[in-house]
Design a protein around this motif. Structure first.
Motif, PDB file in Angstrom:
ATOM      1  N   TRP A  98       0.837  -1.199   0.000  1.00 42.93           N
ATOM      2  CA  TRP A  98       0.000   0.000   0.000  1.00 42.93           C
ATOM      3  C   TRP A  98       0.877   1.256   0.000  1.00 42.93           C
ATOM      4  O   TRP A  98       2.013   1.228   0.443  1.00 42.93           O
ATOM      5  CB  TRP A  98      -0.893   0.020   1.237  1.00 42.93           C
ATOM      6  CG  TRP A  98      -1.987  -1.015   1.228  1.00 42.93           C
ATOM      7  CD1 TRP A  98      -1.860  -2.340   1.495  1.00 42.93           C
ATOM      8  CD2 TRP A  98      -3.358  -0.799   0.912  1.00 42.93           C
ATOM      9  NE1 TRP A  98      -3.072  -2.981   1.383  1.00 42.93           N
ATOM     10  CE2 TRP A  98      -4.013  -2.049   1.029  1.00 42.93           C
ATOM     11  CE3 TRP A  98      -4.104   0.324   0.546  1.00 42.93           C
ATOM     12  CZ2 TRP A  98      -5.367  -2.200   0.791  1.00 42.93           C
ATOM     13  CZ3 TRP A  98      -5.462   0.176   0.321  1.00 42.93           C
ATOM     14  CH2 TRP A  98      -6.088  -1.081   0.437  1.00 42.93           C
ATOM     15  N   GLY A  99       0.312   2.340  -0.464  1.00 44.92           N
ATOM     16  CA  GLY A  99       0.975   3.639  -0.377  1.00 44.92           C
ATOM     17  C   GLY A  99       1.826   3.989  -1.573  1.00 44.92           C
ATOM     18  O   GLY A  99       2.564   4.982  -1.541  1.00 44.92           O
ATOM     19  N   LEU A 100       1.758   3.206  -2.642  1.00 46.37           N
ATOM     20  CA  LEU A 100       2.559   3.494  -3.841  1.00 46.37           C
ATOM     21  C   LEU A 100       1.886   4.562  -4.705  1.00 46.37           C
ATOM     22  O   LEU A 100       0.657   4.669  -4.721  1.00 46.37           O
ATOM     23  CB  LEU A 100       2.722   2.222  -4.673  1.00 46.37           C
ATOM     24  CG  LEU A 100       3.581   1.104  -4.092  1.00 46.37           C
ATOM     25  CD1 LEU A 100       3.468  -0.144  -4.950  1.00 46.37           C
ATOM     26  CD2 LEU A 100       5.030   1.540  -3.991  1.00 46.37           C
ATOM     27  N   PRO A 101       2.681   5.329  -5.460  1.00 48.50           N
ATOM     28  CA  PRO A 101       2.076   6.227  -6.462  1.00 48.50           C
ATOM     29  C   PRO A 101       1.287   5.391  -7.480  1.00 48.50           C
ATOM     30  O   PRO A 101       1.633   4.233  -7.738  1.00 48.50           O
ATOM     31  CB  PRO A 101       3.289   6.884  -7.129  1.00 48.50           C
ATOM     32  CG  PRO A 101       4.415   6.696  -6.184  1.00 48.50           C
ATOM     33  CD  PRO A 101       4.132   5.441  -5.419  1.00 48.50           C
ATOM     34  N   PHE A 102       0.273   5.969  -8.073  1.00 48.74           N
ATOM     35  CA  PHE A 102      -0.604   5.235  -8.993  1.00 48.74           C
ATOM     36  C   PHE A 102       0.179   4.580 -10.136  1.00 48.74           C
ATOM     37  O   PHE A 102      -0.123   3.475 -10.562  1.00 48.74           O
ATOM     38  CB  PHE A 102      -1.679   6.155  -9.580  1.00 48.74           C
ATOM     39  CG  PHE A 102      -2.500   6.873  -8.541  1.00 48.74           C
ATOM     40  CD1 PHE A 102      -2.983   6.192  -7.427  1.00 48.74           C
ATOM     41  CD2 PHE A 102      -2.783   8.223  -8.674  1.00 48.74           C
ATOM     42  CE1 PHE A 102      -3.735   6.849  -6.466  1.00 48.74           C
ATOM     43  CE2 PHE A 102      -3.536   8.892  -7.716  1.00 48.74           C
ATOM     44  CZ  PHE A 102      -4.011   8.200  -6.605  1.00 48.74           C
ATOM     45  N   ASP A 103       1.218   5.301 -10.631  1.00 49.96           N
ATOM     46  CA  ASP A 103       1.957   4.780 -11.785  1.00 49.96           C
ATOM     47  C   ASP A 103       2.904   3.621 -11.422  1.00 49.96           C
ATOM     48  O   ASP A 103       3.513   3.017 -12.298  1.00 49.96           O
ATOM     49  CB  ASP A 103       2.748   5.902 -12.477  1.00 49.96           C
ATOM     50  CG  ASP A 103       3.696   6.611 -11.522  1.00 49.96           C
ATOM     51  OD1 ASP A 103       3.225   7.126 -10.503  1.00 49.96           O
ATOM     52  OD2 ASP A 103       4.908   6.625 -11.791  1.00 49.96           O
ATOM     53  N   LEU A 104       3.045   3.323 -10.122  1.00 45.76           N
ATOM     54  CA  LEU A 104       3.871   2.188  -9.705  1.00 45.76           C
ATOM     55  C   LEU A 104       3.027   0.967  -9.309  1.00 45.76           C
ATOM     56  O   LEU A 104       3.565  -0.033  -8.846  1.00 45.76           O
ATOM     57  CB  LEU A 104       4.792   2.578  -8.540  1.00 45.76           C
ATOM     58  CG  LEU A 104       5.939   3.526  -8.890  1.00 45.76           C
ATOM     59  CD1 LEU A 104       6.823   3.778  -7.671  1.00 45.76           C
ATOM     60  CD2 LEU A 104       6.779   2.997 -10.040  1.00 45.76           C
ATOM     61  N   ILE A 105       1.731   1.091  -9.485  1.00 43.00           N
ATOM     62  CA  ILE A 105       0.879  -0.071  -9.201  1.00 43.00           C
ATOM     63  C   ILE A 105       0.726  -0.848 -10.505  1.00 43.00           C
ATOM     64  O   ILE A 105      -0.251  -0.715 -11.238  1.00 43.00           O
ATOM     65  CB  ILE A 105      -0.480   0.374  -8.600  1.00 43.00           C
ATOM     66  CG1 ILE A 105      -0.238   1.130  -7.296  1.00 43.00           C
ATOM     67  CG2 ILE A 105      -1.372  -0.832  -8.351  1.00 43.00           C
ATOM     68  CD1 ILE A 105      -1.474   1.661  -6.622  1.00 43.00           C
ATOM     69  N   ASN A 106       1.765  -1.638 -10.806  1.00 47.68           N
ATOM     70  CA  ASN A 106       1.791  -2.422 -12.042  1.00 47.68           C
ATOM     71  C   ASN A 106       2.661  -3.667 -11.838  1.00 47.68           C
ATOM     72  O   ASN A 106       3.361  -3.792 -10.833  1.00 47.68           O
ATOM     73  CB  ASN A 106       2.291  -1.579 -13.218  1.00 47.68           C
ATOM     74  CG  ASN A 106       3.668  -1.001 -12.965  1.00 47.68           C
ATOM     75  OD1 ASN A 106       4.616  -1.725 -12.695  1.00 47.68           O
ATOM     76  ND2 ASN A 106       3.777   0.330 -13.038  1.00 47.68           N
ATOM     77  N   GLU A 107       2.621  -4.561 -12.811  1.00 47.26           N
ATOM     78  CA  GLU A 107       3.323  -5.846 -12.686  1.00 47.26           C
ATOM     79  C   GLU A 107       4.833  -5.672 -12.564  1.00 47.26           C
ATOM     80  O   GLU A 107       5.495  -6.350 -11.774  1.00 47.26           O
ATOM     81  CB  GLU A 107       2.993  -6.733 -13.892  1.00 47.26           C
ATOM     82  CG  GLU A 107       3.584  -8.124 -13.775  1.00 47.26           C
ATOM     83  CD  GLU A 107       3.180  -9.037 -14.922  1.00 47.26           C
ATOM     84  OE1 GLU A 107       3.556 -10.219 -14.866  1.00 47.26           O
ATOM     85  OE2 GLU A 107       2.493  -8.573 -15.865  1.00 47.26           O
ATOM     86  N   GLU A 108       5.398  -4.752 -13.338  1.00 45.29           N
ATOM     87  CA  GLU A 108       6.850  -4.559 -13.328  1.00 45.29           C
ATOM     88  C   GLU A 108       7.338  -4.112 -11.949  1.00 45.29           C
ATOM     89  O   GLU A 108       8.328  -4.629 -11.417  1.00 45.29           O
ATOM     90  CB  GLU A 108       7.220  -3.515 -14.387  1.00 45.29           C
ATOM     91  CG  GLU A 108       8.627  -3.646 -14.882  1.00 45.29           C
ATOM     92  CD  GLU A 108       8.922  -2.708 -16.046  1.00 45.29           C
ATOM     93  OE1 GLU A 108      10.091  -2.653 -16.420  1.00 45.29           O
ATOM     94  OE2 GLU A 108       7.996  -2.044 -16.557  1.00 45.29           O
ATOM     95  N   ALA A 109       6.639  -3.148 -11.355  1.00 44.45           N
ATOM     96  CA  ALA A 109       7.007  -2.691 -10.009  1.00 44.45           C
ATOM     97  C   ALA A 109       6.823  -3.815  -8.999  1.00 44.45           C
ATOM     98  O   ALA A 109       7.635  -3.991  -8.089  1.00 44.45           O
ATOM     99  CB  ALA A 109       6.148  -1.480  -9.621  1.00 44.45           C
TER     100      ALA A 109
END
Length: 200
Positions: A131-142
């Motif tokens: 939790w708490g990640l920027p929206f653009d880091l909520i992805n498979e690669e991250a």
């Protein structure tokens, strides 16, 4: 009684005649191995005594298997969970971890020539939410990068990205059992921006 017998086995000194190997020729070896291949070996990680009858009943209920599941005491606190179908075994394996009375049930898949002396539980797969990640880091690669920094990455749950949920990342990671679970930590993006994430 059991621990005394096992201790005696480890310290016994055999005579020359006794040390001669006994050949075991199992006619139904393939059938036995096939049955055992549908097994998980588990141990509750606690030094306190466990009410095994209650634990077995609860696990059968949680796993929705009833009498389809055989639970066999194989000694030294180890239990063998024998399933009827591979799909049942995989469901239990993929949806853990499981616990009873706040004690983690460490599981591992059965392997040939495994005995109570050779079974070790060094790591356990856990589903972890970030939790708490920027929206653009909520992805498979991250998710892959974060998972590998916590332990041995098993998978990133990509279903959330295809649905209406993008509030957190969900990753499955094999975590070493000799270390406490990490509760969070700073995460640095390619741009050098640091974000503090919470792991639950």
């Amino acid at each position: 009684m059991e621990s005394k017998v096992l201790e005696r086995i480890q310290h016994i000194k055999l005579t020359t005649d006794e040390d001669e190997a006994m050949a075991i020729q199992l006619v139904q070896r393939d059938k036995i191995l096939e049955e055992f291949s549908l097994s998980l070996i588990g141990r509750f990680l606690t030094k306190k005594p466990i009410n095994l009858r209650a634990a077995k009943s609860l696990l059968r209920s949680m796993w929705k298997l009833g009498d389809d599941l055989k639970i066999i005491d194989v000694g030294e606190g180890l239990l063998q969970y024998e399933f009827s179908l591979e799909s049942q075994l995989m469901w239990v394996w993929n949806n853990g971890p499981w616990c009873f009375d706040n004690h983690l049930l460490a599981l591992r898949q059965w392997e040939k020539r495994m005995s109570f002396r050779s079974v070790t539980f060094l790591k356990q797969p856990f589903w972890i939410q970030v939790w708490g990640l920027p929206f653009d880091l909520i992805n498979e690669e991250a998710g892959n990068d974060i998972g590998r920094s916590i332990g041995e990455l098993v998978e990133v749950d990509c279903k959330a990205f295809k649905s209406n949920q993008s509030r957190f990342l969900q990753i499955r990671v094999e975590v070493p059992l000799n270390k406490p679970l990490r509760r969070g930590g700073p995460m640095i993006s390619l741009e050098g921006v640091t974000t503090k994430g919470l792991l639950v």
